[in-house]
Scaffold this active site. Structure first.
Site, short mmCIF file in Angstrom:
data_model
loop_
_atom_site.label_atom_id
_atom_site.label_comp_id
_atom_site.label_asym_id
_atom_site.label_seq_id
_atom_site.Cartn_x
_atom_site.Cartn_y
_atom_site.Cartn_z
N ASP A 429 0.97 -1.29 0.12
CA ASP A 429 -0.07 -0.01 0.18
C ASP A 429 1.02 1.48 0.01
O ASP A 429 2.18 1.16 0.27
CB ASP A 429 -0.91 -0.14 1.35
CG ASP A 429 -1.58 1.24 1.41
OD1 ASP A 429 -2.15 1.48 0.40
OD2 ASP A 429 -1.95 1.71 2.37
N ASP A 873 -1.56 -0.60 6.05
CA ASP A 873 -1.90 -0.42 7.53
C ASP A 873 -3.25 -0.04 7.62
O ASP A 873 -3.72 0.45 8.66
CB ASP A 873 -0.95 0.62 7.59
CG ASP A 873 -1.62 2.16 7.09
OD1 ASP A 873 -1.91 1.80 5.82
OD2 ASP A 873 -1.39 3.23 7.42
N ASP A 877 -6.72 -2.64 3.30
CA ASP A 877 -5.36 -3.40 3.06
C ASP A 877 -5.61 -4.97 3.39
O ASP A 877 -4.72 -5.87 3.23
CB ASP A 877 -4.21 -3.07 3.33
CG ASP A 877 -3.90 -1.62 2.96
OD1 ASP A 877 -4.19 -1.30 1.77
OD2 ASP A 877 -3.43 -0.74 3.80
#
Length: 1225
Positions: A429, A873, A877
Site C-alpha cells: 500500500d 496499514d 489492505d
C-alpha cells in the site's frame, strides 16, 4: 423545520465552491418516467420502535456485528482437525495409532496414540490462542457505542452490533460510521459534511458529502419524531466503493440517490460537529466488509515440500515393509514348520505355515509400525517449538522497535517464519505504509528563478552514495562490529523555514523551505516582483481548503482535499499571505505589506471553480480582486499547463522546464502555476453558458463542461512552479533500495490518483528519470469487448517495446488504474497483463479498490508460483494481506484492522528490511537445515531396524530396547536440532544487511531443494549401513569379555545405539556455522545424557531394566573394542560430509562461505571485500542505488564525449589552416 429548509435554499449559491458535489437541482423529485420500482432492497426508515406501524422490518438485512476470526465454536474442532491432518505425517501416525490397537502392533497403543495426540493438540491450541486474539479485537469493534434514535425524538446509546437497517444514527465529529448510512442532514445548513475514507481507499484527503434538500432540514433530535414515512429502495449490497443506485420516497415525492449521500462504514466524520443518517447496509453487507476476505489457512512452501518428502519416506516405508512381509511369508511357509519350538500356528495366526499370505499381511501391519521411525513424528512438534522461539526473537528484536510509538515487531503467527526468507514479490500500500501523510513545501521557481536551498531526502542520499562510489571508498568490514550501520542514512533533519535563525526555530509542519530571498518580504526586492506577488496569491487562493481555528491557541489549520494544498497554504502563510476565512462567495487572505510589515486583509470574490480531476490534471479558480479585476488562477501538471500558454506567456518556459527536471530528479512533486486576466464581458458570456451546461441533466453534460473549461483555460501566462516533498516514512528509500539489491520486486497498490502514485514512485526511487513508463488506460468504446481489445493491444505493444530494447540498463515501469485493472484481471487478459508486469522493474496500480488489491495479489501469487508478501496499514489492505502468502500489517494511524488480519506486524515500513533480509534469511536456512537433518538422523536410525530384521528372518522384533527408541527423538537427539533451528547463523545480521543478495538463497531454495534433500537422505542411508555393519562385524564373532564370552543382542543393541547417538550429534556439530555456549552444552549434553541414562537404567533391578541390566558397567565400558569401534563408526559416518564440505569451500564456495572465511581470518584485503560487496548486491533497476548508477553512467558518458569533442575541434582547426601545417617542417 420549514424555516431551516428555506434558509438552506437562500444560503446556497450557484457558484458553490465544491462544484463536484451535485447541486440541489440535481435532486429534484424524480420524474414519473424515471421511477424504477425494480430495486431489490426496500428499507422502511425509523420504524424500529413504531409497533403500531403497518410496515415490518425487512428480513433481508443481516446483523451489524462482524467477525474476522478463522474459526467459530462450531467449526473449530472439525476445521482445525482437518488442517492438522492435511499434514501427511499426521495421517500416517493416525493410521499407525489405529493399527497399534490390534494384536499385531509391536508397541503398546499408548506409545503410538500419546505422541500423536500431544503434537496435534499442541498445534490446535496454538491456532486457538491466535484466533482468540482476533475474536477479542472483533468484540472490541462490535461493542463500540452508537447514538441511535429510540423514538419520540430521543437518541440512546447502543452497541454497534445492535444497529439495524432502517435505524436513524447520529454520528459526532471524529467518530467512525457504524454501518453504511444514507446522509440525511448535518449541522451545516447546506447539508454538507466532510468524511475521511483512509480506511477504505487509503486516501487522506477529505471527501465532501451532501444531503438531499428534502432531508437537510432534519438538524435536531426532535425533528425525527415525525420522520417515519421515508422508504428507501436501492441496489443489493456490493463491493463497489464508488457507486450507489437508489431512491428515497419522502413526503410523497421520490428523490434519486447517488454516492454523494452515502457514508460508508469505517470512514470517519471530520470537520463536522454531527450528522444524521439512516442505516442501509449492516455488518457483512457493508461495502468495506464486502471488500474483505475470510481468514485463510496459510502453509509455508517448505512445509508443503516437506509433505512431498514425507510421501517419499512413506513410499520407502511401504517398500521396506512389503519386502519384509514378503520375505516373512516365504519363511513362514518354507522354514517355520521345521522350527518346532515356535509352536505354530499361534492363536493370532502371525506364524501360520498353512496360511502364509495371512501371516504376511499381519506382518505388514507390524512392519509399518516398527519401521515408523523413518517418518519422524517429533519433527512437527520440534518445528512448532522452534518457530515459536524464532517468533519470540522477532518480537524482541530492538532494531525493529519503534521508540516513537513504543511498538515492537510482532509475529502474530509462527507458521510462516521460514516463508519470510523466500519472498519474491512485495505488494505494498502507499498511504500510511510508504508515506507518513505529510507534504513539505521545499522549493519553487518564480519568473524563471529557482528558490529553495535545502536538499530533498533523495538528493542527500544520492549525493552521498555518488560521492562514495566515485571515490571508490568502501567501509572497512571490521568496523561493522563498532557501528550499527555504515550505509547512507537517507533521513535529514527537518528545519522550519527560511529565516536566518532557522537552526533554532521550531519546525513547521508542511514547510521546509529555506531561502532568505523570499522570506520576511524580501521577495519584493527581486526582479519581476509583480510575478512573485501573483505566485503567492495563487498559493493562497487557488484551492478548495477549509480553514479551522484552534480555540485554545488561535492557530489556523487547514483541511484540504489533498496534502499538496495543505502544504501550499502553510507556505503562503509563511511567505506573508495567510488564508484565514472562506465563504461560499469569497476567499479572505491576510497579506503582509513588504515595505511596512503591516497586515492587510484582502477579499477575493469567488466567481467560479474548475475542479481538478485525473483526466484534466489541473484546477482553476476565477476570482475578482478588490480593484474589480477578474483573474483565472490555474495550477496543474507541467505538460498540461505548457500546452495552454499564450505566446507572450512563455517568457520563463525554458528556465522553468529545467527547474522542473531538476525537481523531478530530486524526487519532488511539481505543479506549474499560470494565470489569465479576463475581460468582464468575456467572462459573463462564458459563465452564463457554463452555468447553463452545469444545470443541464442531458447525457452530454460532462462533455460540454469539459469543452467550456478548455475554452477558459487557454492563453495562460506562466508564473512559476512548486516542488513539494511527499514525506516518506523514515527509512523508506533505504529499505526499498536494500530490498531491490536483495532481488525482490515491489508493486505499489494504492487508491490514490495516478499522479500522486507516480510522484511517490519518484520519491522512494521506484521510478526514476530515464525509466520508460508504460501506462495502460481505458478508452471510450461502445462495447466491453472493444475495451478489452484495446487494453490487450496496449499490453502487447508494451511487451514488444521491452523485448525490442537492447540496452541492458534500460528500465520500464508499468502504471495502470483501477478501471483498466477491472478488465485486465479478467481471464482472457490477466495472463498477458501479468507477463508484462513481470518484465517491468516497477509496477504501480492506482485507484484500486480493496477487492482489486486482493485480486492482484492472487494473480501474482498463482500466476508466478512464487512467494508474495503484502504490506499495508488500513482496513482497505485487509483483503490483500490475507490473500498473500505472507501478510504484514503496519500499526499506523489507520487503526488496527490490518494488524489484526496480518501474519506479522511492524510499526514502520523500514523494519521490513530487517524482517526479511535478516530474520527471513535466518529462519529459512534454520528450518531447511533442521528438516534435512531430521530426515538424516531418522533414516540413519530407522534403517538399522530394517537391517536387523533382515538378519533375523523378519521376525518383527527390534534390536533396541523400547526405552532407547523412546529416548532417541525425545532426549538424545532433539535438543541439538532445536538449537540449530533457533540459534544458527551463517552470517551476522550486519553482514546480511551489507550483502543483501544473500537473501536470494531463499527464493532460489538452495537449502531445501531436491538435490540437498536427497543428499541428506543418502547421507542417512550411508550412515545406517556404516553403523549397522561395523557394529555387527565388531561385536558378533570375536570374544567381547575377558573370559572369552561373545556378545548378546542387548550388548550389540546398546553399542549400536551409542554409536548412532554420537554420530548424529557430531554430524550436527559439523553442520553448524555459529556456535554459542548453548550449542556446546546441548550437543555434548545429549551424548552425556545417553551415557547417564544407560548407567542408571542398567543399575535398576532386572524386572525393570530387563536385558540392559549392568550392560554398560559390566560389558561395554571395560571393553576397548566398544570405544574403538565407537570412535571408528563416528569418524566413518561423518568423513564423507567433511570431505564434501572441504571440497565445496575450496573449489565451489557459496557466497556465505567466502564471507565466513574473510570474517574468520580477519582478511584486510580491501579489494576482495569490495568485490564481494558488489557481488553481494543484485543488479537492480529501481532504488536510489540504481538512480545513482544511472547518474554516474550519464556523467561518464559526458566525460567521454568531451575529449572526443575537443579532438574533433582540433582536427577542424587543423583542416581550416592548411598553410600553417605546411609551413612546419
Amino acid at each position: 423545520m420549514a424555516r431551516r429548509k428555506l434558509m438552506a435554499r437562500l444560503r446556497r449559491s450557484n457558484w458553490y465552491t465544491f462544484s463536484h458535489i451535485h447541486r440541489a437541482d440535481h435532486h429534484q423529485p424524480a420524474q414519473e418516467d424515471n421511477i424504477d420500482f425494480g430495486y431489490p432492497r426496500t428499507i422502511y426508515c425509523n420504524q424500529i420502535y413504531e409497533s403500531h406501524s403497518h410496515h415490518k422490518r425487512p428480513s433481508i438485512s443481516c446483523a451489524n456485528d462482524i467477525s474476522t476470526t478463522k474459526y467459530t465454536v462450531a467449526t473449530f474442532l472439525p476445521r482445525a482437525l482437518y488442517e492438522q491432518f492435511n499434514r501427511v505425517a499426521n495421517i500416517y501416525f493416525l493410521i499407525a495409532a489405529v493399527l497399534s490397537t490390534t494384536p499385531y502392533g509391536p508397541f503398546s497403543p499408548f506409545s503410538a496414540i500419546a505422541p500423536l495426540a500431544f503434537v496435534v493438540g499442541l498445534s490446535m491450541t496454538k491456532e486457538l490462542v491466535e484466533d482468540w486474539r482476533r475474536f477479542l479485537q472483533d468484540r472490541k469493534v462490535n461493542m463500540r457505542d452508537a447514538d441511535v434514535h429510540i423514538g419520540g425524538g430521543f437518541f440512546g446509546i447502543k452497541p454497534w452490533k445492535d444497529v439495524m437497517v432502517g435505524d436513524v444514527i447520529k454520528v459526532q465529529k471524529d467518530q467512525f460510521f457504524p454501518a453504511d448510512l444514507l446522509l440525511l442532514s448535518s449541522v451545516y445548513d447546506d447539508g454538507m459534511c466532510y468524511v475521511e475514507t483512509m480506511n477504505l481507499d487509503g486516501e487522506t484527503n477529505l471527501k465532501a458529502k451532501r444531503a438531499l434538500e428534502a432531508t437537510m432540514g432534519l438538524v435536531e433530535d426532535g425533528y425525527f419524531t415525525d420522520f417515519k414515512d421515508a422508504i428507501i429502495r436501492c441496489e443489493e449490497s456490493n463491493s463497489s466503493l464508488y457507486t450507489f443506485v437508489g431512491n428515497i420516497e419522502y413526503d410523497g415525492k421520490l428523490y434519486n440517490l447517488d454516492p454523494n449521500q452515502i457514508l460508508l462504514r469505517d470512514s470517519k466524520l471530520r470537520n463536522t460537529e454531527y450528522v444524521y443518517g439512516v442505516v442501509i447496509y449492516t455488518g457483512h453487507e457493508t461495502k468495506v466488509m464486502q471488500n474483505s476476505t475470510k481468514s485463510p489457512s496459510k502453509r509455508s512452501r517448505i512445509e508443503k515440500q516437506m509433505d512431498k518428502v514425507i510421501y517419499i519416506l512413506f513410499t520407502l516405508l511401504v517398500l521396506v515393509s512389503a519386502v519384509s512381509s514378503i520375505r516373512f511369508g516365504y519363511m513362514t511357509k518354507s522354514y517355520i514348520p521345521d522350527w518346532w519350538y515356535l509352536k505354530t500356528p499361534d492363536k493370532d495366526h502371525l506364524y501360520d505355515p498353512d496360511h502364509p499370505v495371512t501371516s504376511a499381511v499381519y506382518h505388514l501391519i507390524t512392519a509399518l509400525i516398527l519401521y515408523g521411525y523413518l517418518i519422524p513424528i517429533s519433527l512437527y512438534i520440534s518445528i512448532e517449538l522452534v518457530k515459536v522461539l524464532q517468533a519470540s526473537f522477532i518480537n524482541k528484536d530492538m532494531n525493529m522497535y519503534d521508540c516513537q510509538t513504543q511498538t515492537p515487531a510482532q509475529a502474530r503467527t509462527s507458521n510462516l517464519n521460514e516463508e519470510l526468507g523466500q519472498v519474491d514479490t512485495i505488494l505494498s500500500d502507499k498511504t500510511g505504509t510508504l508515506t507518513c501523510n505529510q507534504m513539505d513545501f521545499l522549493k519553487c521557481s518564480i519568473a524563471g528563478i529557482a528558490y529553495g536551498t535545502r536538499a530533498s531526502e533523495v538528493e542527500l542520499a544520492a549525493s552521498k552514495k555518488m560521492a562514495k562510489d566515485l571515490d571508490g571508498q568502501e567501509p572497512d568490514f571490521m568496523s561493522l562490529k563498532n557501528s550499527k550501520s555504515n550505509e547512507v542514512e537517507l533521513e535529514c533533519v527537518i528545519t522550519s523555514n527560511g529565516n536566518e535563525n532557522y537552526e533554532t526555530a521550531a519546525p513547521i509542519k508542511g514547510f521546509s523551505f529555506e531561502d532568505i530571498r523570499l522570506m520576511n518580504g524580501n521577495w519584493s526586492k527581486e526582479k519581476n516582483a509583480d510575478i512573485h506577488l501573483l505566485f503567492f496569491r495563487i498559493l493562497a487562493v487557488c484551492h478548495t481548503a477549509i480553514p479551522e481555528v484552534n480555540e485554545e491557541t488561535g492557530a489556523l489549520t487547514y483541511e484540504a482535499e489533498s496534502p499538496d494544498e495543505g502544504s501550499f497554504l502553510v507556505a503562503a502563510r509563511e511567505f506573508g499571505f495567510e488564508y484565514f476565512k472562506r465563504t461560499q462567495a469569497s476567499i479572505f487572505v491576510r497579506e503582509m505589506e513588504p515595505s511596512t510589515g503591516e497586515t492587510i486583509e484582502r477579499e477575493f470574490k469567488l466567481l467560479n471553480l474548475l475542479d481538478f480531476t485525473s483526466k484534466r490534471k489541473r484546477m482553476s479558480v476565477i476570482v475578482r480582486d478588490e480593484e474589480g479585476r477578474i483573474f483565472l488562477l490555474c495550477k496543474g501538471a507541467d505538460t498540461i499547463i505548457f500546452d495552454r500558454l499564450s505566446e507572450e506567456g512563455r517568457m520563463f518556459e525554458e528556465s522553468t522546464t529545467k527547474h522542473l527536471h531538476d525537481y523531478g530528479d530530486a524526487g519532488l512533486r511539481t505543479l506549474v502555476f499560470a494565470y489569465r486576466k479576463l475581460e468582464e464581458a468575456d467572462f459573463k458570456a462564458w459563465n452564463d453558458e457554463f452555468m447553463k451546461a452545469k444545470n443541464n441533466m442531458s447525457n452530454n453534460r460532462d462533455e460540454t463542461l469539459e469543452r467550456l473549461s478548455d475554452e477558459m483555460e487557454k492563453n495562460l501566462i506562466l508564473v512559476g512552479a512548486t516542488a513539494v516533498e511527499d514525506k516518506l516514512q523514515q527509512g523508506v528509500p533505504k529499505c526499498i533500495d536494500r530490498l531491490a539489491q536483495a532481488g525482490l520486486k515491489i508493486w505499489v497498490l494504492t487508491g490514490d490518483k495516478m499522479e500522486t502514485a507516480i510522484n511517490i514512485g519518484f520519491s522512494c526511487s521506484l521510478l526514476r528519470q530515464g525509466m520508460q513508463q508504460i501506462c495502460i488506460t481505458t478508452t471510450d468504446y461502445d462495447t466491453v469487448q472493444g475495451i478489452k481489445s484495446d487494453i490487450m493491444m496496449q499490453i502487447a505493444n508494451g511487451t514488444k517495446m521491452i523485448n525490442a530494447e537492447k540496452d541492458p540498463h534500460a528500465a520500464f515501469a508499468l502504471i495502470i488504474d483501477g478501471k483498466t485493472l477491472t478488465y485486465a484481471l479478467e481471464d482472457e487478459v490477466k495472463h498477458q497483463f501479468l507477463h508484462l508486469a513481470v518484465l517491468c522493474a516497477s509496477v504501480i496500480c492506482c485507484r484500486v479498490s480493496p477487492k482489486q488489491k486482493a485480486l492482484v495479489t492472487r494473480l501474482v501469487k498463482e500466476g508466478t508460483g512464487k512467494t508474495t508478501l503484502a504490506i499495508g496499514d488500513g482496513a482497505n489492505d485487509v483483503g490483500m494481506i490475507q490473500e498473500a502468502d505472507i501478510g504484514v500489517g503496519i500499526s499506523g494511524v489507520e487503526g488496527m484492522q490490518a494488524v489484526m488480519s496480518s501474519d506479522f506486524a511492524i510499526a514502520q515500513f523500514r523494519f521490513l528490511e530487517r524482517l526479511l533480509v535478516v530474520h527471513g534469511h535466518w529462519c529459512y536456512k534454520r528450518i531447511a537445515q533442521m528438516i534435512c537433518y531430521f530426515f538424516y538422523k531418522n533414516i540413519a536410525f530407522g534403517l538399522t531396524i530394517f537391517y536387523y530384521e533382515a538378519c533375523t528372518g523378519f521376525s518383527g522384533s527390534s534390536i533396541y530396547d523400547d526405552w532407547y527408541m523412546i529416548l532417541y527423538n525425545v532426549a538424545v537427539t532433539s535438543l541439538p536440532v532445536i538449537s540449530l533451528g533457533v540459534f544458527e547463523q551463517d552470517v551476522s545480521s550486519e553482514i546480511c544487511l551489507q550483502f543483501p543478495a544473500l537473501y536470494q538463497q531463499g527464493p532460489q531454495n538452495l537449502f531445501f531443494g531436491w538435490y540437498r534433500i536427497i543428499g541428506w537422505m543418502c547421507n542417512g542411508v550411508y550412515a545406517s549401513l556404516t553403523i549397522f555393519f561395523l557394529n555387527i562385524i565388531a561385536f558378533t564373532y570375536d570374544p567381547f569379555r575377558s573370559d572369552g564370552q561373545t556378545t548378546d543382542m542387548s550388548i550389540v543393541g546398546a553399542g549400536m545405539f551409542t554409536t548412532i547417538v554420537c554420530a548424529v550429534n557430531v554430524q550436527i556439530a559439523l553442520a553448524l556455522s555459529h556456535f554459542t555456549w548453548i550449542q556446546h552444552i546441548l550437543i555434548l549434553g545429549s551424548i552425556k545424557v545417553w551415557f547417564i541414562f544407560l548407567i542408571i537404567y542398567g543399575s535398576m533391578p532386572p524386572e525393570y531394566s530387563h536385558s540392559v541390566f549392568h550392560v554398560f558397567v559390566d560389558a561395554l565400558a571395560p571393553s576397548p573394542i566398544f570405544w574403538i569401534i565407537g570412535t571408528l563408526v563416528v569418524v566413518a559416518c561423518n568423513f564423507p560430509y567433511f570431505v564434501h564440505m572441504a571440497f565445496q569451500r575450496s573449489f565451489r564456495p557459496m557466497d556465505h562461505h567466502v564471507i565466513q572465511e574473510m570474517m574468520y581470518y580477519k582478511k584486510h584485503d580491501r579489494p576482495m571485500w569490495k568485490r564481494e560487496r558488489r557481488k553481494g548486491r543484485k543488479q537492480a533497476k529501481f532504488g536510489f542505488t540504481a538512480r545513482v548508477d544511472a547518474k554516474i553512467r550519464q556523467l561518464k558518458n559526458k566525460l567521454q564525449r568531451k575529449p572526443s569533442n575537443l579532438a574533433l575541434r582540433s582536427l577542424e582547426h587543423v583542416c581550416a589552416v592548411p598553410s600553417v601545417t605546411k609551413s612546419i617542417p
